[in-house]
Scaffold this active site. Structure first.
Site, short mmCIF file in Angstrom:
data_model
loop_
_atom_site.label_atom_id
_atom_site.label_comp_id
_atom_site.label_asym_id
_atom_site.label_seq_id
_atom_site.Cartn_x
_atom_site.Cartn_y
_atom_site.Cartn_z
N ARG A 192 0.83 -1.21 0.00
CA ARG A 192 0.00 0.00 0.00
C ARG A 192 0.87 1.27 0.00
O ARG A 192 0.56 2.24 0.67
CB ARG A 192 -0.97 0.01 1.19
CG ARG A 192 -2.13 -0.94 1.02
CD ARG A 192 -3.07 -0.88 2.21
NE ARG A 192 -2.40 -1.33 3.43
CZ ARG A 192 -2.75 -0.99 4.66
NH1 ARG A 192 -3.78 -0.21 4.84
NH2 ARG A 192 -2.10 -1.44 5.70
N LYS A 214 -20.29 4.84 -6.50
CA LYS A 214 -19.71 3.53 -6.75
C LYS A 214 -19.62 3.20 -8.24
O LYS A 214 -20.48 3.54 -9.02
CB LYS A 214 -20.51 2.46 -6.01
CG LYS A 214 -20.02 2.35 -4.59
CD LYS A 214 -20.94 1.63 -3.67
CE LYS A 214 -20.45 1.85 -2.24
NZ LYS A 214 -21.42 1.52 -1.23
N GLY A 234 -21.68 5.60 13.52
CA GLY A 234 -21.13 4.43 14.20
C GLY A 234 -19.68 4.56 14.60
O GLY A 234 -19.34 4.49 15.77
N ARG A 288 -8.11 5.08 0.36
CA ARG A 288 -8.76 4.10 1.22
C ARG A 288 -8.73 2.71 0.58
O ARG A 288 -9.12 2.54 -0.57
CB ARG A 288 -10.23 4.46 1.47
CG ARG A 288 -10.44 5.60 2.41
CD ARG A 288 -10.30 5.22 3.88
NE ARG A 288 -11.22 4.16 4.28
CZ ARG A 288 -10.98 3.31 5.27
NH1 ARG A 288 -9.85 3.37 5.92
NH2 ARG A 288 -11.87 2.40 5.59
N ASP A 305 -26.18 -1.82 9.25
CA ASP A 305 -25.67 -1.06 8.09
C ASP A 305 -25.82 -1.84 6.80
O ASP A 305 -25.42 -3.01 6.74
CB ASP A 305 -24.18 -0.75 8.29
CG ASP A 305 -23.94 0.30 9.36
OD1 ASP A 305 -24.77 1.21 9.48
OD2 ASP A 305 -22.91 0.21 10.06
N HIS A 335 -28.27 2.10 7.52
CA HIS A 335 -27.49 3.20 6.97
C HIS A 335 -27.00 2.82 5.58
O HIS A 335 -26.58 1.69 5.35
CB HIS A 335 -26.30 3.52 7.88
CG HIS A 335 -25.25 4.34 7.20
ND1 HIS A 335 -25.43 5.67 6.92
CD2 HIS A 335 -24.03 4.01 6.71
CE1 HIS A 335 -24.36 6.12 6.29
NE2 HIS A 335 -23.50 5.14 6.15
N HIS A 361 -15.96 12.52 4.01
CA HIS A 361 -14.80 12.15 3.19
C HIS A 361 -13.86 13.30 2.98
O HIS A 361 -12.77 13.14 2.45
CB HIS A 361 -15.26 11.61 1.83
CG HIS A 361 -15.74 10.21 1.90
ND1 HIS A 361 -17.02 9.84 1.55
CD2 HIS A 361 -15.14 9.09 2.32
CE1 HIS A 361 -17.15 8.54 1.74
NE2 HIS A 361 -16.04 8.07 2.21
N1 GLN Z 1 -21.19 2.00 10.96
C1 GLN Z 1 -20.18 2.17 9.96
C2 GLN Z 1 -19.23 3.30 10.37
O1 GLN Z 1 -19.67 4.21 10.95
C3 GLN Z 1 -20.78 2.49 8.60
C4 GLN Z 1 -19.71 2.63 7.56
C5 GLN Z 1 -20.22 2.68 6.13
O2 GLN Z 1 -21.32 3.03 5.85
N2 GLN Z 1 -19.39 2.38 5.19
O3 GLN Z 1 -18.06 3.27 10.11
ZN ZN Z 2 -21.71 5.01 5.14
#
Ligand code: GLN
Ligand code: ZN
Length: 771
Positions: A15, A118, A446, A529, A613, A655, A708
């Site tokens: 990486r 995505k 989270g 990432r 999630d 989520h 982000h």
């Molecule tokens: N619960 C995860 C976090 O807060 C959700 C991450 C995600 O949606 N990729 O990191």
């Molecule tokens: Zn997310």
């Protein structure tokens, strides 16, 4: 017969690129140093591919952040808000590039990043091009040319890869009304012609144009654009060899159109869509060569040589060898670099290693397949084939992958209906009484910052440098301090912070049976990432609780509610490398059953709010409409299985983020989570209009903080966004929260942003009353 490759992992075996980028962003290394790391990776990659016996090696598949953003820079599609970044003499093109990717908050400027979404049905995220009416393009960067020249210096006559002009436009978004982005093709095409001109002058023989949209439904305008673009390119460059690359889906009704494009070679995905081969062979014009995407570019299982050889045999019966290329099905960006890095000699991975192939091995497979196909009688080739047959057979018959008792349970849920005891309208009343939350409850998604220290503890624990007891104490301390911070911020629904998790899928996979883990199997997710997808190789079981102890501990420290945090079955499936020996639907239902046991244990432990999630729900959707319903049916079912049987008073959240939701709202509603938190801020709440138009019935937390980007949004900005939400969603259905988890941010940014968020909620509560 030639072997070729469509694209190669670019983050480096260790990486290096991730680390170099992050060190550059934080000012620890110079741009020169970063640029050097970039070239070292490219040169090493080219040499590796050469050694593996690849005849046509790609260039311009490297990227410092994202290949779509590279294309935007190449054609000068730089949104106006970055012009001050350009004007600053100190900034180079690379600084501008990173500003577009990550936002720019320096020298009194405060510029938001471009949107990210995505890449088709993968977990790779690209930066969405922004388009305006009558937009002009110009040749802005010559990255493709530079890479071609450097590759040649390294002794490699590479095949530059460009995102085809039609797909490039389709990947973007109109930023104003009154036009369609495909209208811009007239303005865009001349810049592509300039890029091709540069490459041809430099001596390029082949250019690969990626046109993945040819594997999706196209309207008339897009079809016309394809014809226009490729005829124009052919006219301008009669000698350049164009390889048109399609992947991830079948050409279907676009086959005729595709075969009418004046290109030299067509690449098709025969790993996912082998059934299209016959039709293609029947219609392929004499002038077009066929590139067979044989080796799965999206998964890590060894290629079954017999199947590939059968395909090749069939093709050779129809085409001369000089019209046949063999390749991975897609870019290898989506798989880890090298299985040889996995040197562990015990544990699950060691056991299943003979079944696997990563990018490097996939290229070696191609080299071997070609040799076997051309000279099957040679003893050495027979041995290669036999070894492969043995490995495939060994996996098929292994006891590691079966758990017979599970079959019945899965069959039982397949035929039953799963739902909550009562509809949302009723549950919401029960929950309101039980939870007693204010209007616009504030929460987070989270995770809280995964600091250096937290990561160090985990790595120390994994390497045996600290005991489990010591590790638990450290994590508990971090949880306690995070609970305190959230109380001080006055958030309404707290979380424990996910410090014990390296990754939201890996953490669960490690505790479930049926998963194996790599040590170095990194795959780029976005920018710097990377994720290390687990390998889901066998039947799933949950031997014991996975999150109850941490969550209960957090809940014991506060009088506010702590939200339990689980990864949903679809996301566990989607972000793993999944077994291909049974339908994905069956594997997903197994995962749903495992999560259900966790949900029940959390509820029994007194956790009143549980978030499951599913950020990957959308990306699992097949690209072709006719296959989507079936997918959504089983995916939603697996999600509902995860919470089946909970009490009305238990509030289920879900989520989702960074994908297009407009076309799956109906399914999201069928998931019937009490609250959905979604990423919204980069699109400035545009997404909510869709929820409003659809009259989405349950509660929504639109993200007001783009996590982000290192930039910290102000209270006013968040109020502005919430007011946009209030215009379309009833106030008592709205939550306030960031776009996604905060693990990638640092504490100082996080606290400042959340302070503004809570202040925004407070101000809104003064202004609005429940409807
Ligand atoms: N619960 C995860 C976090 O807060 C959700 C991450 C995600 O949606 N990729 O990191
Ligand atoms: Zn997310």
């Amino acid at each position: 017969m030639q072997t070729h490759n469509l694209g190669y992992p670019r983050i480096g075996g260790k990486r290096e690129l991730k680390k170099a980028c992050e060190n550059y962003w934080s000012g620890q290394i110079t741009q020169e140093e970063l640029v050097k790391v970039g070239w070292d990776i490219r040169i090493r990659n080219w040499k590796c591919q050469q050694k593996a016996g690849i005849d046509l090696i790609p260039s311009n598949d490297f990227s410092f952040y994202d290949q779509v953003l590279d294309m935007s820079l190449a054609v000068g599609a730089v949104p106006e808000r970055y012009h001050d970044v350009i004007l600053n003499q100190k900034n180079t093109d690379l600084d501008l590039y990173f500003a577009m990717a990550r936002g720019y908050q320096k020298e009194g400027l405060d510029i938001t990043a471009m949107e990210m979404t995505k890449w088709f049905d993968t977990n790779y995220h690209y930066i969405v091009p922004e388009f305006h009416k009558n937009q002009k393009f110009r040749l802005f960067s010559s990255k493709a040319l530079n890479e071609f020249l450097v590759a040649r210096e390294a002794g490699i006559n590479s095949k530059p890869v460009l995102i085809g002009p039609v797909s490039y436009l389709l990947l973007g978004k109109e930023k104003e009304s009154g036009f369609e982005r495909l209208d811009l093709i007239e303005n865009l095409l001349p810049v592509y012609l300039e890029i091709i001109r540069e490459l041809e002058d430099a001596g390029t023989e082949w250019i690969q144009f990626d046109e993945p949209f040819l594997a999706m439904e196209l309207n008339q305008k897009a079809q016309k654009a394809y014809l226009k673009v490729y005829h124009q390119i052919r006219k301008s460059f009669p000698h350049i060899k164009i390889l048109l690359a399609t992947y991830f889906g079948p050409l279907k009704e676009n086959l005729n159109l595709t075969l009418n494009l004046p290109v030299c070679a067509l690449h098709v995905d025969l790993s996912r869509c082998p059934e299209q081969l016959d039709e293609i062979l029947n219609q392929l014009p004499d002038k077009i060569s066929l590139s067979l995407g044989l080796v799965d570019g999206r998964n890590i299982w060894k290629n079954p040589f017999q199947r590939s050889l059968q395909i090749i045999q069939k093709v050779r019966a129809r085409l001369d060898d000089n019209r046949i290329l063999i390749a991975p099905s897609s870019s290898l960006l989506h798989v880890p670099l090298d299985l040889n890095e996995e040197s562990q000699n015990s544990g699950r991975l060691a056991e299943i290693k003979p079944w696997l192939a990563f990018a490097q091995q996939k290229l070696e497979e191609l080299g071997q397949i070609k040799k076997i196909a051309l000279a099957p009688e040679e003893t050495q080739h027979q041995r290669l084939l036999q070894e492969n047959i043995n490995a495939i057979e060994n996996r098929k018959t292994s006891r590691l992958i079966r758990n017979e008792s599970l079959k019945e349970k899965v069959n039982a849920v397949i035929s039953s209906e799963v739902r909550r005891n009562n509809p949302f309208s009723q549950r919401t009343t029960t929950q309101r009484k039980a939870l007693n939350l204010p209007l616009f409850p504030s929460t987070t998604i989270g995770s809280f910052p995964q600091t250096k220290e937290v990561r160090q503890w985990r790595s120390d624990f994994k390497k045996g440098r600290i005991t489990r007891g010591q590790y638990t104490t450290l994590i508990k301390k971090e949880i306690a301090s995070t609970i305190q911070k959230q109380e001080a911020l006055d958030l309404d629904v707290l979380v424990h912070g996910e410090f014990e998790r390296n990754d939201m899928v890996e953490y669960f996979g490690e505790q479930l049976e049926g998963f194996a883990f790599t040590l170095h199997g990194w795959v780029q997710s976005y920018g710097s990432r990377c994720v290390k997808p687990p390998i889901l190789f066998g039947d799933i079981d949950r031997p014991k609780p996975m999150t109850v102890a941490w969550t209960s501990y957090a809940q014991s420290l506060t009088n506010k509610w702590v939200k339990g945090m689980l990864t949903g079955p679809v996301t566990l499936l989607q972000w793993s490398f999944v077994r291909d020996d049974q339908p994905r639907s069956e594997t997903c239902l197994q995962l749903g059953l495992a999560i259900q046991r966790e949900v029940k244990d959390l509820e029994a432990a007194g956790i009143a709010i549980i978030q499951i999630d599913e950020p990957a729900l959308r990306e699992g959707m097949p690209l072709r409409k006719e296959l989507q319903k079936e997918y959504l049916d089983w995916a939603i079912k697996a999600f509902r299985i995860a919470y089946a049987g909970v009490n009305d008073a238990t509030q289920i959240h879900t989520h989702m983020c960074y994908s297009e939701f407009n076309d799956v709202l109906e399914s999201i509603a069928l998931m019937d989570a009490d609250v959905i938190t979604i990423e919204c801020s980069r699109s400035q709440m545009e997404l909510l209009n869709a929820f409003a138009d659809f009259e989405y019935p349950n509660a929504i937390g639109p993200g007001v903080y783009d996590i982000h980007s290192p930039r910290i949004p102000s209270k006013e900005e968040m109020i502005y966004l919430m007011k946009k939400a209030i215009q379309v969603i009833p106030v008592d259905k709205l939550w306030i929260n960031p776009d996604c988890g905060l693990k990638t941010r640092n504490w100082s940014e996080t606290e400042k942003a959340l302070q503004s968020m809570v202040a925004a909620a407070r101000e809104l509560r003064n202004e609005y009353t429940p409807s």
